[in-house]
Design a protein around this motif. Sequence first.
Motif, mmCIF file in Angstrom:
data_model
loop_
_atom_site.group_PDB
_atom_site.id
_atom_site.type_symbol
_atom_site.label_atom_id
_atom_site.label_comp_id
_atom_site.label_asym_id
_atom_site.label_seq_id
_atom_site.Cartn_x
_atom_site.Cartn_y
_atom_site.Cartn_z
ATOM 1 N N GLN A 65 30.241 36.355 30.714
ATOM 2 C CA GLN A 65 30.710 35.706 31.924
ATOM 3 C C GLN A 65 31.655 36.621 32.701
ATOM 4 O O GLN A 65 32.237 37.557 32.154
ATOM 5 C CB GLN A 65 31.419 34.395 31.605
ATOM 6 C CG GLN A 65 32.719 34.555 30.842
ATOM 7 C CD GLN A 65 33.336 33.229 30.442
ATOM 8 O OE1 GLN A 65 33.569 32.982 29.274
ATOM 9 N NE2 GLN A 65 33.614 32.372 31.400
ATOM 10 N N GLN A 66 31.771 36.319 33.977
ATOM 11 C CA GLN A 66 32.781 36.952 34.817
ATOM 12 C C GLN A 66 34.118 36.294 34.505
ATOM 13 O O GLN A 66 34.224 35.067 34.484
ATOM 14 C CB GLN A 66 32.434 36.758 36.298
ATOM 15 C CG GLN A 66 33.434 37.360 37.261
ATOM 16 C CD GLN A 66 33.291 36.782 38.662
ATOM 17 O OE1 GLN A 66 33.456 35.590 38.875
ATOM 18 N NE2 GLN A 66 32.943 37.640 39.615
ATOM 19 N N VAL A 67 35.137 37.106 34.228
ATOM 20 C CA VAL A 67 36.458 36.566 33.908
ATOM 21 C C VAL A 67 37.523 37.244 34.763
ATOM 22 O O VAL A 67 37.358 38.388 35.188
ATOM 23 C CB VAL A 67 36.806 36.750 32.408
ATOM 24 C CG1 VAL A 67 35.877 35.932 31.535
ATOM 25 C CG2 VAL A 67 36.767 38.225 32.009
ATOM 26 N N ALA A 68 38.597 36.515 35.007
ATOM 27 C CA ALA A 68 39.713 37.049 35.804
ATOM 28 C C ALA A 68 40.681 37.781 34.882
ATOM 29 O O ALA A 68 41.855 37.418 34.747
ATOM 30 C CB ALA A 68 40.405 35.928 36.560
ATOM 31 N N ASP A 69 40.178 38.791 34.237
ATOM 32 C CA ASP A 69 40.964 39.644 33.348
ATOM 33 C C ASP A 69 40.527 41.067 33.632
ATOM 34 O O ASP A 69 39.371 41.427 33.371
ATOM 35 C CB ASP A 69 40.705 39.273 31.885
ATOM 36 C CG ASP A 69 41.389 40.243 30.917
ATOM 37 O OD1 ASP A 69 42.353 40.926 31.326
ATOM 38 O OD2 ASP A 69 40.942 40.316 29.756
ATOM 39 N N ALA A 70 41.422 41.872 34.180
ATOM 40 C CA ALA A 70 41.035 43.202 34.619
ATOM 41 C C ALA A 70 42.253 44.116 34.686
ATOM 42 O O ALA A 70 43.389 43.643 34.764
ATOM 43 C CB ALA A 70 40.367 43.122 35.998
ATOM 44 N N PRO A 71 42.035 45.421 34.675
ATOM 45 C CA PRO A 71 43.156 46.360 34.800
ATOM 46 C C PRO A 71 43.704 46.384 36.223
ATOM 47 O O PRO A 71 43.142 45.764 37.136
ATOM 48 C CB PRO A 71 42.519 47.699 34.424
ATOM 49 C CG PRO A 71 41.079 47.533 34.790
ATOM 50 C CD PRO A 71 40.749 46.107 34.505
ATOM 51 N N THR A 72 44.774 47.106 36.435
ATOM 52 C CA THR A 72 45.388 47.245 37.755
ATOM 53 C C THR A 72 44.354 47.712 38.770
ATOM 54 O O THR A 72 43.529 48.585 38.481
ATOM 55 C CB THR A 72 46.554 48.254 37.688
ATOM 56 O OG1 THR A 72 47.493 47.789 36.717
ATOM 57 C CG2 THR A 72 47.232 48.382 39.042
#
Length: 335
Positions: A65-72
């Motif tokens: 799934q697409q998640v709202a967890d990402a690097p800067t």
Amino acid sequence: MSKQNELVQFSRGASGGGSKNLLMNGAQVISQRGSSALTASASADAFITDRFRISNYSDATFTGQQVADAPTDFEYSCKVTTTGTDTSLSASQYQRFITAIEGYNMNHLNYGSSGAKTCTLSFHVKSSLTGAFYVFGFNAAANRSIVVGYTIDAANTWEKKTLTIAGDTSGSWNTTNGAGMYFGWSLGSGTNFHTTTTDAFQAGFKMAKSDQVNVAGTSSATWQMTGCQLEINDNATDFEHEFNVITQSKCERYYKKTGANDRIRLTQYHTSYKGGQMFFHPTMRAIPTLTKTDGGGTTISTGSLTADSLFLYVASGTTDTTVREITDIVLDAEL
């Protein structure tokens, strides 16, 4: 987007030329199939974000799934989670995260000739597992491939990787609207797909070395990726963030889906028929497959379907006041 009593036209802007990134939706921002977890069952493919899918040919199962967890500098990533394990992959089994580059978009790489160009791949990765992982590329015939390794050093930590992808001076590479090259991240594979040769193209279809971590071997293991960029360059440059509408338009060459509340109503165009037409912007890669939900109590027929447009109709006299409409339209021309 939908309008009553007139033809309906899709229009999300031009597809955006001059992109240095050969991989579309590299920041995982477009996810037309939804943000909830999709299941990648055994021996099946499942698209997660647009242009990216899990290809699972093991006995394991995954969600993605697409998640709202990402690097800067990024907002989203694509996350793969092991939900059913396969701790011992057979020789012909594998699981991978993969995308495809259309031939038209890579003909300037000059693959198959002495002028084949070197590219640089950069991406951000995060996993609950550490160790040796590999990326790979192969042609549509799956008889030329390259394997390049990277290491995940720390669990559950975003890490940026930069790899050199050498050009291929041999083989046959499609340069039209079919798959020019498949590009992927190995999540584990059997011995049929192992190689001891890395960093250069070779004959055959290989995806990893034998020390590749088997993500399917650990229950609830996770692997995430975002910010992937493949560019003609000897060094990685900053990720090319583009307007969302441009990324959306690029993705819609391969897959289009209307919103849950969109409706396209058919209007009287003949004494015996009602109809409606959709024009695709951008043009789809090929004639798509169509799925839809019909309204008004009858089946709405497809009059014509091309890479440019769709015409739908239903037999209906001028005295018939029943509303005829279609909803939940999906057009699929993925590679």
